[in-house]
Design a protein around this motif. Structure first.
Motif, PDB file in Angstrom:
ATOM      1  N   LYS A  85       0.855  -1.186   0.000  1.00  0.00           N
ATOM      2  CA  LYS A  85       0.000   0.000   0.000  1.00  0.00           C
ATOM      3  C   LYS A  85       0.890   1.235   0.000  1.00  0.00           C
ATOM      4  N   MET A  86       0.479   2.253  -0.757  1.00  0.00           N
ATOM      5  CA  MET A  86       1.289   3.456  -0.906  1.00  0.00           C
ATOM      6  C   MET A  86       0.836   4.558   0.035  1.00  0.00           C
ATOM      7  N   THR A  87       1.795   5.376   0.477  1.00  0.00           N
ATOM      8  CA  THR A  87       1.418   6.600   1.180  1.00  0.00           C
ATOM      9  C   THR A  87       0.891   7.574   0.125  1.00  0.00           C
ATOM     10  N   GLU A  88       0.229   8.630   0.561  1.00  0.00           N
ATOM     11  CA  GLU A  88      -0.302   9.611  -0.395  1.00  0.00           C
ATOM     12  C   GLU A  88       0.810  10.243  -1.223  1.00  0.00           C
ATOM     13  N   ARG A  89       1.954  10.521  -0.578  1.00  0.00           N
ATOM     14  CA  ARG A  89       3.069  11.148  -1.296  1.00  0.00           C
ATOM     15  C   ARG A  89       3.664  10.197  -2.336  1.00  0.00           C
ATOM     16  N   VAL A  90       3.820   8.925  -1.972  1.00  0.00           N
ATOM     17  CA  VAL A  90       4.340   7.926  -2.908  1.00  0.00           C
ATOM     18  C   VAL A  90       3.364   7.729  -4.068  1.00  0.00           C
ATOM     19  N   GLU A  91       2.093   7.654  -3.743  1.00  0.00           N
ATOM     20  CA  GLU A  91       1.040   7.516  -4.760  1.00  0.00           C
ATOM     21  C   GLU A  91       1.115   8.656  -5.772  1.00  0.00           C
ATOM     22  N   ALA A  92       1.246   9.890  -5.267  1.00  0.00           N
ATOM     23  CA  ALA A  92       1.340  11.057  -6.152  1.00  0.00           C
ATOM     24  C   ALA A  92       2.589  10.983  -7.012  1.00  0.00           C
ATOM     25  N   ALA A  93       3.712  10.543  -6.421  1.00  0.00           N
ATOM     26  CA  ALA A  93       4.972  10.465  -7.151  1.00  0.00           C
ATOM     27  C   ALA A  93       4.907   9.413  -8.258  1.00  0.00           C
ATOM     28  N   VAL A  94       4.321   8.256  -7.975  1.00  0.00           N
ATOM     29  CA  VAL A  94       4.162   7.206  -8.992  1.00  0.00           C
ATOM     30  C   VAL A  94       3.351   7.737 -10.165  1.00  0.00           C
TER      31      VAL A  94
END
Length: 199
Positions: free
Chosen positions: A127-136
């Motif tokens: 599961k991704m953090t919000e920041r990681v999700e945005a970066a991906v």
């Protein structure tokens, strides 16, 4: 001529070294005949040509997705294509690490977005953090914008990946781009259990 032969030998040696550095040793001895025929043929037919679509490979574990990618990478590297590859979920791990520093992230992202071909193995492993999700999302979107193809393997269909995203809107936008800019290859057990990217 002798010079030409020497040049070809050096190129071959360089490509071999690069292959050994990029591809995990386990996959260097892959027997193509043991991989699913239709899916293997589709993957290996892919060319890193101008405006090529990316490859999105979805299916259960141990279906041959990563091994097919490695066979393709061997050819691409021999052709001189500059490849950046992340295996076994390491893309997310590295991203989490570099994202702590804006400077480190900018440098890392530059290398990832500029590669001729980017390979991400086992996306959505965690599961991704919000920041990681945005970066991906940003990285995939930027590569699409500049016609730089990305090759992805994942076990999750779009529906199954919903719980990996914090934002329903970003999830929808992400998979809309996958449908438009990637060739989707389903590694399925049989036709009855087929699940597309759309879930």
């Amino acid at each position: 001529s002798e010079d030409k032969e020497i040049e070809e030998a050096v190129k071959f040696e360089t490509a071999t070294d690069t292959i050994r550095k990029i591809i995990p040793p386990l996959y260097l001895s892959t027997d193509p005949e043991r991989l699913p025929y239709k899916e293997r043929q589709t993957v290996l037919a892919w060319q890193a040509k101008k405006r090529a679509k990316g490859l999105w490979m979805v299916g259960d574990t141990r279906r041959g997705k990563t091994r097919c990618v490695c066979l393709l990478l061997e050819r691409l590297i021999k052709e001189g294509v500059k490849v950046r590859a992340f295996f076994h979920g390491s893309f997310g791990v590295e991203l989490i690490e570099v994202i702590r520093s804006e400077k480190s992230f900018r440098e890392w992202r530059h290398g990832v977005t500029r590669a001729d071909v980017l390979v991400i193995d086992d996306l959505f492993a965690d599961k991704m953090t919000e920041r990681v999700e945005a970066a991906v999302f940003e990285i995939i979107d930027e590569r699409i914008s500049f016609y730089r193809p990305t090759i992805v393997t994942t076990q999750l269909t779009a529906k199954a990946a919903e719980n990996r995203f914090h934002s329903d809107q970003r999830h929808a936008a992400f998979f809309a781009r996958i449908k438009e800019f990637f060739e989707i290859i389903r590694f399925e057990r049989d036709e009855q259990t087929a699940l597309g990217v759309g879930g």
